[in-house]
Design a protein around this motif. Structure first.
Motif, PDB file in Angstrom:
ATOM      1  N   TYR A 154       0.816  -1.214   0.000  1.00 24.64           N
ATOM      2  CA  TYR A 154       0.000   0.000   0.000  1.00 24.64           C
ATOM      3  C   TYR A 154       0.851   1.266   0.000  1.00 24.64           C
ATOM      4  CZ  TYR A 154      -4.200  -2.733   0.418  1.00 24.64           C
ATOM      5  OH  TYR A 154      -5.234  -3.607   0.160  1.00 24.64           O
TER       6      TYR A 154
ATOM      7  N   SER B 100      -7.036  -2.660   4.965  1.00 23.52           N
ATOM      8  CA  SER B 100      -6.336  -2.012   3.855  1.00 23.52           C
ATOM      9  C   SER B 100      -6.219  -0.506   4.063  1.00 23.52           C
ATOM     10  CB  SER B 100      -7.027  -2.319   2.521  1.00 23.52           C
ATOM     11  OG  SER B 100      -8.413  -2.035   2.572  1.00 23.52           O
TER      12      SER B 100
ATOM     13  N   ASP C 146      -2.673   1.469   4.234  1.00 18.20           N
ATOM     14  CA  ASP C 146      -2.383   2.668   3.442  1.00 18.20           C
ATOM     15  C   ASP C 146      -1.773   3.755   4.331  1.00 18.20           C
ATOM     16  OD1 ASP C 146      -2.534   4.971   1.800  1.00 18.20           O
ATOM     17  OD2 ASP C 146      -4.678   5.224   2.196  1.00 18.20           O
TER      18      ASP C 146
END
Length: 296
Positions: free
Chosen positions: A80, A207, A211
């Protein structure tokens, strides 16, 4: 996905390592890619995108890890990184037939856009950044009690495990807090769109955290390497942001100048979600940017 931008066609496009992105496309003419921020999806561009599609090809993806796009497990810090996410966008545009395109990003999407401009300068003709500083500068200006406004950055920078558990335990309250606090008037995000943002974020906690964790690690390394090498964004760049400098005691335009050779920096009286709060202002700024000459 239960909400869509009116008049846009939706498709899924493979970009890398089995990752596919959900993308909305409409219009004809020179292409512009619009990247969303946190805690949102491509729907944040719904007003701006429809206007621009009158004379541009408008491409609105959900970023890797967000919305209806794939959410690969973070195998390492690079999964990410903004470098990886920027490569997704360049690949996406290419597979839609555009080797060169303008790029505008808000919040997390702006960080991806900046990295795309640095890593792929031949692909990005124009670049707009809405309400961020480059990652390296962002961390440098946060200090003392003023850093409390960015508590989520520090929470999600922690090693895997605790941040994901804490956020997942009260996801709607966590993500809803930012939708309420960062908007001057939360009513600019209608109930159905808000519900979509919350649903999408609730389903993407690992996720989203990955990030943000990348921005406290590998993304800083990439920015430091560019600064040491003297790399700059060579395309016309427009930056619009709230007057963070006045609030936190720094000169935002001065921080941006070393990164962009052709910079227009503006502040706005709108809140953080400016594409939804003040779409006419953002449309005008983007159209002005697209009219500026560029090399190539």
């Amino acid at each position: 996905m239960t909400q869509a931008i009116p008049g846009f066609d939706y498709q899924r496009v493979p970009v890398a390592d089995g990752v596919t992105l959900n993308v909305a496309v409409a219009g004809a003419g020179s292409p512009i890619v619009l990247l969303h921020g946190f805690p949102q999806t491509h729907l944040m561009w719904r007003h701006v995108a429809v206007d621009l599609a009158a004379d541009h090809t408008v491409i609105c993806p959900d970023l890797r890890g967000y919305g209806a796009s794939d959410k690969p497990a973070a195998r390492d810090a690079d999964t990410y990184s903004k470098r990886t996410m920027a490569a997704d966008i360049v690949t996406l545009a290419g597979r839609l037939g555009h080797d060169r395109f303008a790029l505008a990003g808000h919040d997390r999407g702006a960080l991806v856009a900046i990295r795309a401009g640095l890593d792929h300068p031949a692909a990005v003709t124009h670049l707009a950044s809405l309400d961020v500083l480059p990652t390296l500068d962002m961390w440098d200006v946060l200090h003392g009690s003023s850093a409390a406004v960015a508590f989520h950055l520090y929470l999600m920078a922690q090693p895997p495990g605790l941040p994901e558990k804490m956020i997942s335990a009260s996801a709607d309250a966590f993500f809803g807090y930012f939708l309420d606090m960062w908007a001057q008037d939360p009513r600019v995000i209608p109930a159905d769109v808000r519900a979509e943002y919350l649903r999408a974020s609730r389903e993407a906690v690992p996720s989203i955290v990955a990030d943000y964790r990348a921005s406290a690690g590998i993304d800083i390394e990439h920015d430091r390497a560019d600064r040491a090498a003297g790399n700059r964004l060579p395309m016309p760049v427009t930056v619009v942001q709230q007057d963070w400098g006045a609030a936190l005691g720094f000169d935002a335009a001065a921080l941006w100048r070393p990164w962009a050779a052709d910079l227009e920096h503006r502040t706005t009286s709108a809140g953080h979600f400016m594409a939804e709060e003040s779409p006419d202002e953002i449309i005008k700024l983007l159209r002005s940017l697209l009219a500026r000459p560029h090399q190539g």
